[in-house]
Write a protein that holds these residues in place. Structure first.
Motif, PDB file in Angstrom:
ATOM      1  N   ASP A  93       0.847  -1.198   0.000  1.00 16.52           N
ATOM      2  CA  ASP A  93       0.000   0.000   0.000  1.00 16.52           C
ATOM      3  C   ASP A  93       0.878   1.242   0.000  1.00 16.52           C
ATOM      4  OD1 ASP A  93      -2.192  -1.576   0.070  1.00 16.52           O
ATOM      5  OD2 ASP A  93      -2.767  -1.113   2.141  1.00 16.52           O
ATOM      6  N   ASP A  95       0.363   3.935   1.748  1.00 18.40           N
ATOM      7  CA  ASP A  95       0.269   4.759   2.960  1.00 18.40           C
ATOM      8  C   ASP A  95       1.260   4.392   4.067  1.00 18.40           C
ATOM      9  OD1 ASP A  95      -0.806   2.380   3.632  1.00 18.40           O
ATOM     10  OD2 ASP A  95      -2.743   3.136   4.275  1.00 18.40           O
ATOM     11  N   GLN A  97       1.442   1.799   5.800  1.00 24.89           N
ATOM     12  CA  GLN A  97       0.939   0.949   6.883  1.00 24.89           C
ATOM     13  C   GLN A  97       1.690  -0.379   6.860  1.00 24.89           C
ATOM     14  OE1 GLN A  97      -3.596   1.366   6.496  1.00 24.89           O
ATOM     15  NE2 GLN A  97      -3.139   1.408   8.668  1.00 24.89           N
ATOM     16  N   ARG A 197       1.460  -3.630  11.860  1.00 23.89           N
ATOM     17  CA  ARG A 197       0.728  -2.679  11.018  1.00 23.89           C
ATOM     18  C   ARG A 197       0.906  -1.287  11.610  1.00 23.89           C
ATOM     19  NH1 ARG A 197      -2.356  -2.455   6.271  1.00 23.89           N
ATOM     20  NH2 ARG A 197      -4.452  -1.651   6.594  1.00 23.89           N
ATOM     21  N   ARG A 200      -1.407   4.998   9.303  1.00 23.07           N
ATOM     22  CA  ARG A 200      -1.320   5.642   7.996  1.00 23.07           C
ATOM     23  C   ARG A 200      -0.397   6.862   8.098  1.00 23.07           C
ATOM     24  NH1 ARG A 200      -3.451   7.364   3.201  1.00 23.07           N
ATOM     25  NH2 ARG A 200      -4.606   5.620   2.325  1.00 23.07           N
TER      26      ARG A 200
HETATM   27 MG    MG Z   1      -4.014   1.785   4.516  1.00 23.66          MG
END
Ligand code: MG
Ligand code: UDP
Length: 326
Positions: A93, A95, A97, A197, A200
Motif C-alpha cells: 500500500d 500509505d 501501513q 501494522r 497511515r
Molecule cells: Mg491503509
C-alpha cells in the motif's frame, strides 16, 4: 533483467508520496538487486500523478502507470501485476501501513526457502481503529470458512510472489480477482513474514465502509455459491412453517371457531414476500456476475505507462521534492 518489482496502487495519495519515497528508496537501493517501482495511479483527482512524475526525474527506477479513471484497489493491483517485469513482485500500500523494510525479509525468505509466495501477516493491528480490527477479524474468519484453512489469517495485499505466480494470474480469466483469496487457493509453496501494522503516514483511508462491504461481498461471491443455497434452505423452512400453519387452520376451521385472522395473514404475506425478494436479489447478484463476465469488458483502462515513453535525457529536474533531498 529486473529482479524485483514493487507495485503500489495509489488513489489520491498526494499527502504520503514524499514520505513514501523517502522511506522506500533507501530500502530498495540497499537490496543490491535491479528493481522497478510500479506506481499505479488509480485515477486520482489530486496531484498524485504529477508528484510521482516529478519524483521520477531523479529516481529512474520509478515507473508510473496511469489508469484513465478510478477503478478500485484490486483493479489497480491487477494493472501493476500484469505489467510488472520483475522475477519477484511485491505489492504494497502507498500509505506506509505496511513497512517497506519488510520487503528485504520477504525477498530473503523467498530465496532461501525457495518458495513462490511470501505473505505479510499483520501480527499487531493496535494502530487500526477498533471498528476496522473487528470487521477485519470477522472478514478473515468468514473467508477461512469459505476458502479453507490454507488462507493465512490477517494477510492483506502486502505480499511477494514469484514470476511463475504472476504468469498464472495473468492467464486467469477473472476480470478483477480478490488476490488475497485467489493466491492462497492456487496452491503455490508459501511462507509468512509477520509485521506490525503501522498508522497511515498521511492522508485518509481510501476504504470507506461502502468499499469494505463491496470487497467482502466480492470475496464471498467469487468463491462460493452458498448464498444461493441459502435460498433453498429458506424455502424449505418456509414450507415447513406453512405445513404447521395449514394444520392449525384446518383444526380451527373444523372446530367452527373461525377467527378474523387478519394480523396473521398480513404478517405471513409480508414475511414470504420479503424472503422471496431476498432470494431473487441473491440470484440477481450472481446473474449480474455472469453477465459482466460475458461482456468481458476490461476492468481498467491504462492511459499511460512511463515504461512505454521513457523520459528524454534532455529533461532536467524542475524541482526536487523535499523528500528526495539527500
Ligand atoms: Mg491503509
Ligand atoms: N486504493 C486504490 N484505489 C481505490 C482505493 C484505494 O488504489 O479506489 C489504494 C490506496 O491508495 C492505498 C491502498 O489502495 O495504497 C489501500 O488503501 P487504504 O490504505 O486507504 O486502505 P486501508 O488501509 O484503510 O484499508
Amino acid at each position: 533483467m529486473t529482479a524485483l518489482s514493487v507495485v503500489i496502487p495509489m488513489y489520491n495519495e498526494e499527502a504520503v508520496i514524499p514520505v513514501l519515497v523517502a522511506r522506500l528508496r533507501p530500502v530498495l537501493d540497499s537490496l543490491d538487486v535491479e528493481y522497478e517501482v510500479v506506481a499505479v495511479d488509480d485515477g486520482s483527482a489530486d496531484d498524485t500523478a504529477n508528484l510521482v512524475e516529478r519524483c521520477r526525474l531523479d529516481w529512474p527506477q520509478l515507473r508510473l502507470i496511469r489508469l484513465r479513471r478510478n477503478s478500485g484497489h484490486q483493479a489497480a493491483l491487477t494493472a501493476g501485476l500484469h505489467r510488472s517485469a520483475g522475477d519477484w513482485v511485491v505489492s504494497i500500500d502507498a500509505d506506509l501501513q505496511d513497512p517497506p523494510e519488510t520487503i528485504r525479509e520477504m525477498l530473503r525468505v523467498a530465496r532461501e526457502e525457495n518458495v513462490d509466495v511470501v505473505y505479510g501477516v499483520r501480527s499487531d493491528r493496535t494502530t487500526d481503529t477498533v471498528f476496522k480490527r473487528n470487521t477485519a477479524g470477522l472478514y478473515y474468519r468468514l473467508m477461512r470458512r469459505i476458502v479453507g484453512p490454507d488462507l493465512p489469517s490477517q494477510a492483506g495485499d502486502f505480499r511477494l510472489v514469484s514470476r511463475s505466480v504472476v504468469e498464472v494470474l495473468r492467464r486467469m480469466p477473472e476480470r478483477v480477482p480478490v488476490y488475497r483469496l485467489l493466491i492462497p487457493s492456487l496452491g503455490f509453496s508459501s511462507r509468512a513474514v509477520s509485521y506490525t501494522r503501522e498508522r497511515r503516514a498521511a492522508g485518509e483511508t481510501k476504504y470507506p465502509l461502502r468499499k469494505m462491504v463491496a470487497l467482502a461481498w466480492d470475496s464471498t461471491a467469487d468463491f462460493t455459491a452458498a448464498p444461493l443455497r441459502l435460498a433453498t434452505w429458506l424455502g424449505m423452512a418456509a414450507f415447513a412453517a406453512s405445513l404447521i400453519a395449514m394444520v392449525f387452520g384446518l383444526v380451527v376451521w373444523a372446530n367452527g371457531t373461525v377467527i378474523p385472522g387478519w394480523t396473521s395473514l398480513f404478517l405471513a404475506v409480508l414475511l414470504f414476500a420479503a424472503v422471496q425478494l431476498i432470494c431473487l436479489g441473491l440470484l440477481g447478484e450472481y446473474v449480474a456476475r455472469i453477465y459482466r463476465t460475458l461482456q468481458s469488458r476490461p476492468a481498467f483502462h491504462i492511459g499511460s505507462d512511463s515504461a512505454d515513453t521513457p523520459v528524454p535525457a534532455s529533461v532536467v529536474p524542475a524541482q526536487r521534492t523535499p523528500a528526495t533531498m539527500p
